[in-house]
Design a protein around this motif. Structure first.
Motif, PDB file in Angstrom:
ATOM      1  N   GLU A 293       0.843  -1.239  -0.129  1.00  0.00           N
ATOM      2  CA  GLU A 293      -0.013   0.010  -0.089  1.00  0.00           C
ATOM      3  C   GLU A 293       1.006   1.253   0.019  1.00  0.00           C
ATOM      4  OE1 GLU A 293      -3.280   0.004  -0.495  1.00  0.00           O
ATOM      5  OE2 GLU A 293      -3.003  -2.067  -0.848  1.00  0.00           O
ATOM      6  N   ARG A 294       1.936   1.263   0.623  1.00  0.00           N
ATOM      7  CA  ARG A 294       2.885   2.294   0.648  1.00  0.00           C
ATOM      8  C   ARG A 294       3.357   2.631  -0.691  1.00  0.00           C
ATOM      9  NH1 ARG A 294       8.203   3.061   4.583  1.00  0.00           N
ATOM     10  NH2 ARG A 294       8.811   5.266   4.020  1.00  0.00           N
ATOM     11  N   ILE A 295       3.732   1.639  -1.367  1.00  0.00           N
ATOM     12  CA  ILE A 295       4.185   1.558  -2.717  1.00  0.00           C
ATOM     13  C   ILE A 295       3.323   2.368  -3.711  1.00  0.00           C
ATOM     14  CG2 ILE A 295       5.109   0.308  -4.831  1.00  0.00           C
ATOM     15  CD1 ILE A 295       6.692  -1.361  -2.924  1.00  0.00           C
ATOM     16  N   VAL A 296       1.980   1.727  -3.601  1.00  0.00           N
ATOM     17  CA  VAL A 296       0.805   2.068  -4.212  1.00  0.00           C
ATOM     18  C   VAL A 296       0.876   3.685  -4.136  1.00  0.00           C
ATOM     19  CG1 VAL A 296      -1.698   2.155  -4.716  1.00  0.00           C
ATOM     20  CG2 VAL A 296      -0.154   0.196  -4.489  1.00  0.00           C
ATOM     21  N   LYS A 297       0.672   4.182  -2.872  1.00  0.00           N
ATOM     22  CA  LYS A 297       0.834   5.571  -2.507  1.00  0.00           C
ATOM     23  C   LYS A 297       1.787   6.513  -3.313  1.00  0.00           C
ATOM     24  CE  LYS A 297       0.340   8.677   1.398  1.00  0.00           C
ATOM     25  NZ  LYS A 297       0.249   8.696   2.998  1.00  0.00           N
ATOM     26  N   LEU A 298       3.023   5.855  -3.123  1.00  0.00           N
ATOM     27  CA  LEU A 298       4.172   6.454  -3.678  1.00  0.00           C
ATOM     28  C   LEU A 298       4.012   6.787  -5.115  1.00  0.00           C
ATOM     29  CD1 LEU A 298       7.110   7.396  -4.219  1.00  0.00           C
ATOM     30  CD2 LEU A 298       7.765   4.998  -3.900  1.00  0.00           C
ATOM     31  N   LEU A 299       3.691   5.536  -6.068  1.00  0.00           N
ATOM     32  CA  LEU A 299       3.471   5.839  -7.299  1.00  0.00           C
ATOM     33  C   LEU A 299       2.406   6.705  -7.604  1.00  0.00           C
ATOM     34  CD1 LEU A 299       3.656   2.104  -8.388  1.00  0.00           C
ATOM     35  CD2 LEU A 299       5.335   3.622  -8.548  1.00  0.00           C
ATOM     36  N   GLY A 300       1.498   6.775  -6.875  1.00  0.00           N
ATOM     37  CA  GLY A 300       0.022   7.931  -7.000  1.00  0.00           C
ATOM     38  C   GLY A 300       0.503   9.212  -6.646  1.00  0.00           C
ATOM     39  N   GLU A 301       1.516   9.401  -5.932  1.00  0.00           N
ATOM     40  CA  GLU A 301       1.991  10.711  -5.536  1.00  0.00           C
ATOM     41  C   GLU A 301       3.008  11.147  -6.739  1.00  0.00           C
ATOM     42  OE1 GLU A 301       4.478  13.309  -2.077  1.00  0.00           O
ATOM     43  OE2 GLU A 301       4.215  10.981  -1.790  1.00  0.00           O
ATOM     44  N   THR A 302       3.664  10.258  -7.438  1.00  0.00           N
ATOM     45  CA  THR A 302       4.642  10.689  -7.924  1.00  0.00           C
ATOM     46  C   THR A 302       4.028  10.878  -9.449  1.00  0.00           C
ATOM     47  OG1 THR A 302       6.314   9.009  -7.329  1.00  0.00           O
ATOM     48  CG2 THR A 302       6.442   9.608  -9.712  1.00  0.00           C
ATOM     49  N   ILE A 303       2.991  10.166  -9.926  1.00  0.00           N
ATOM     50  CA  ILE A 303       2.271  10.440 -10.869  1.00  0.00           C
ATOM     51  C   ILE A 303       1.427  11.718 -10.875  1.00  0.00           C
ATOM     52  CG2 ILE A 303       0.236   9.864 -12.300  1.00  0.00           C
ATOM     53  CD1 ILE A 303       0.812   6.869 -11.779  1.00  0.00           C
ATOM     54  N   SER A 304       0.755  12.375  -9.739  1.00  0.00           N
ATOM     55  CA  SER A 304       0.104  13.585  -9.676  1.00  0.00           C
ATOM     56  C   SER A 304       1.017  14.600  -9.546  1.00  0.00           C
ATOM     57  CB  SER A 304      -0.933  13.489  -8.427  1.00  0.00           C
ATOM     58  OG  SER A 304       0.240  13.354  -7.054  1.00  0.00           O
ATOM     59  N   THR A 305       2.274  14.532  -8.937  1.00  0.00           N
ATOM     60  CA  THR A 305       3.272  15.389  -8.893  1.00  0.00           C
ATOM     61  C   THR A 305       3.637  15.945 -10.290  1.00  0.00           C
ATOM     62  OG1 THR A 305       3.977  14.761  -6.840  1.00  0.00           O
ATOM     63  CG2 THR A 305       5.637  16.162  -8.182  1.00  0.00           C
ATOM     64  N   TYR A 306       3.789  15.069 -11.437  1.00  0.00           N
ATOM     65  CA  TYR A 306       4.414  15.474 -12.584  1.00  0.00           C
ATOM     66  C   TYR A 306       3.206  15.635 -13.627  1.00  0.00           C
ATOM     67  CZ  TYR A 306       8.856  14.250 -10.447  1.00  0.00           C
ATOM     68  OH  TYR A 306      10.060  14.489  -9.604  1.00  0.00           O
ATOM     69  N   GLU A 307       2.110  15.038 -13.451  1.00  0.00           N
ATOM     70  CA  GLU A 307       0.997  15.049 -14.009  1.00  0.00           C
ATOM     71  C   GLU A 307       0.247  16.715 -14.041  1.00  0.00           C
ATOM     72  OE1 GLU A 307      -0.594  13.706 -16.851  1.00  0.00           O
ATOM     73  OE2 GLU A 307       1.081  12.046 -16.989  1.00  0.00           O
ATOM     74  N   GLU A 308       0.103  17.011 -12.782  1.00  0.00           N
ATOM     75  CA  GLU A 308      -0.778  18.110 -12.436  1.00  0.00           C
ATOM     76  C   GLU A 308      -0.673  19.237 -13.322  1.00  0.00           C
ATOM     77  OE1 GLU A 308      -0.219  19.111  -8.329  1.00  0.00           O
ATOM     78  OE2 GLU A 308       1.987  19.938  -8.554  1.00  0.00           O
ATOM     79  N   ALA A 309       0.637  19.725 -13.772  1.00  0.00           N
ATOM     80  CA  ALA A 309       0.697  20.845 -14.513  1.00  0.00           C
ATOM     81  C   ALA A 309       0.327  20.719 -16.024  1.00  0.00           C
ATOM     82  CB  ALA A 309       2.333  21.336 -14.545  1.00  0.00           C
ATOM     83  N   LEU A 310       0.109  19.331 -16.531  1.00  0.00           N
ATOM     84  CA  LEU A 310      -0.400  19.099 -17.866  1.00  0.00           C
ATOM     85  C   LEU A 310      -1.606  19.655 -17.974  1.00  0.00           C
ATOM     86  CD1 LEU A 310       1.099  15.646 -18.304  1.00  0.00           C
ATOM     87  CD2 LEU A 310       2.076  18.137 -18.834  1.00  0.00           C
ATOM     88  N   GLU A 311      -1.917  19.929 -19.410  1.00  0.00           N
ATOM     89  CA  GLU A 311      -3.524  20.364 -19.718  1.00  0.00           C
ATOM     90  C   GLU A 311      -4.468  19.165 -19.501  1.00  0.00           C
ATOM     91  OE1 GLU A 311      -5.917  22.432 -23.623  1.00  0.00           O
ATOM     92  OE2 GLU A 311      -3.660  22.251 -23.464  1.00  0.00           O
ATOM     93  N   GLN A 312      -4.231  18.075 -19.875  1.00  0.00           N
ATOM     94  CA  GLN A 312      -4.945  16.994 -19.652  1.00  0.00           C
ATOM     95  C   GLN A 312      -4.302  15.975 -18.500  1.00  0.00           C
ATOM     96  OE1 GLN A 312      -6.321  16.311 -23.641  1.00  0.00           O
ATOM     97  NE2 GLN A 312      -8.028  17.007 -23.151  1.00  0.00           N
ATOM     98  N   PRO A 313      -4.110  16.203 -17.550  1.00  0.00           N
ATOM     99  CA  PRO A 313      -3.466  15.188 -16.737  1.00  0.00           C
ATOM    100  C   PRO A 313      -3.902  13.694 -16.792  1.00  0.00           C
ATOM    101  CG  PRO A 313      -4.272  16.997 -15.288  1.00  0.00           C
ATOM    102  CD  PRO A 313      -4.938  17.070 -16.450  1.00  0.00           C
ATOM    103  N   TRP A 314      -3.172  12.951 -16.661  1.00  0.00           N
ATOM    104  CA  TRP A 314      -3.514  11.539 -16.774  1.00  0.00           C
ATOM    105  C   TRP A 314      -3.712  11.045 -15.403  1.00  0.00           C
ATOM    106  CZ3 TRP A 314      -0.059   7.021 -15.072  1.00  0.00           C
ATOM    107  CH2 TRP A 314      -0.652   5.686 -15.462  1.00  0.00           C
ATOM    108  N   PRO A 315      -4.888  10.259 -15.162  1.00  0.00           N
ATOM    109  CA  PRO A 315      -5.184  10.056 -13.736  1.00  0.00           C
ATOM    110  C   PRO A 315      -4.489   8.946 -13.000  1.00  0.00           C
ATOM    111  CG  PRO A 315      -6.874   9.272 -15.224  1.00  0.00           C
ATOM    112  CD  PRO A 315      -5.833   9.915 -16.202  1.00  0.00           C
TER     113      PRO A 315
END
Length: 211
Positions: free
Chosen positions: A117-139
Motif C-alpha cells: 500500500e505504501r508503494i501504491v501511494k508513492l506511485l500515485g503521488e509521483t504521477i500526480s506530482t508530474y501530471e498536475e501541470a499538464l493540460e489534460q493530466p493522466w489520472p
C-alpha cells in the motif's frame, strides 16, 4: 561539496523549493568497490525528519537497490540551471572565464521498503506530482492486477536526509557592476539554461531587470 561562503545557501525553504523544481536527481551509492549512479525523479517531504526525506523507486533489475539496502550512505545531487560566463561581460579588466550554476547535495542512509500500500501511494503521488501541470493530466487509473504486476518489477526506497548542502554560484563574490553585466548578457541569451541562470540571479542578486 566545496562551497565558498558567498555561494552557500542555508535557507531550508529555498532548498526545498529548489529540490521540488529540479527533482530529477543523480543518486550515487557505492557497491564496496566503485561508485554507482542512477538518474531518478525524487519526491521530497521537507517536514519528514530533521532535514526532510526523499522517496523514489527504481527498476528491480537495477543492482543499485542492493547497495541502498546495505546500510551505506548515499548522495543525491539535484542539478539546477548552469551557464558559461565570459569575462567580456565584466567591468573588471582582469578576469577569466567561469561557470555559474546551482546545485543541492543531500546525504543519507537509504531504506528499502516493500509494503504494497505504501508503494501504491508513492506511485500515485509521483504521477500526480508530474501530471498536475499538464493540460489534460493522466489520472493514473490502471487495473489492480496490471498495476500490481508492474510493482513486482520495481524497488521503492526512502532516504531520511542527514545533511544537505545548497550552492548557488552566481558571481556573488564580484562587484555589483560585474554581476549586472553577467545578468544582462544571460538575459539576452538564446539558450534556456542561460536565461534560467539569469532568472535565478534576479532573485538572488541585487540586479536591475534587463529591458
Amino acid at each position: 561539496m566545496y562551497i565558498p561562503p558567498a555561494f552557500r545557501v542555508e535557507d531550508t525553504t529555498k532548498i526545498a523549493a529548489f529540490i521540488q523544481q529540479h527533482s530529477f536527481a543523480t543518486l550515487i551509492s557505492h557497491d564496496g568497490t566503485a561508485p554507482f549512479a542512477s538518474h531518478l525523479p525524487m519526491l521530497f517531504h521537507p517536514d519528514a525528519g530533521s532535514h526532510g526525506t526523499l522517496v523514489s523507486h527504481m527498476a528491480r533489475d537495477n543492482p543499485q537497490w542492493q547497495h541502498l539496502a546495505s546500510g551505506g550512505e548515499a548522495l543525491c545531487i539535484f542539478h539546477g540551471p548552469h551557464s558559461y560566463i565570459s569575462p567580456s561581460w565584466y567591468q573588471a579588466e582582469l578576469a577569466v572565464p567561469t561557470w555559474n550554476y546551482a546545485a543541492v547535495h543531500a546525504y543519507g542512509v537509504p531504506t528499502v521498503f516493500s509494503d504494497h500500500e505504501r508503494i501504491v501511494k508513492l506511485l500515485g503521488e509521483t504521477i500526480s506530482t508530474y501530471e498536475e501541470a499538464l493540460e489534460q493530466p493522466w489520472p493514473g487509473d490502471l487495473p489492480d492486477e496490471f498495476r500490481d504486476k508492474l510493482i513486482q518489477g520495481i524497488v521503492a526506497f526512502e532516504i531520511p536526509v542527514a545533511r544537505i548542502e545548497g550552492k548557488f554560484k552566481l558571481g556573488q563574490n564580484r562587484s555589483a557592476a560585474d554581476i549586472q553585466g553577467v545578468y544582462d548578457a544571460l538575459s539576452r541569451a538564446e539558450d534556456a539554461d542561460s536565461r534560467a541562470v539569469a532568472r535565478l540571479m534576479f532573485t538572488e542578486c541585487n540586479v536591475d531587470e534587463s529591458p
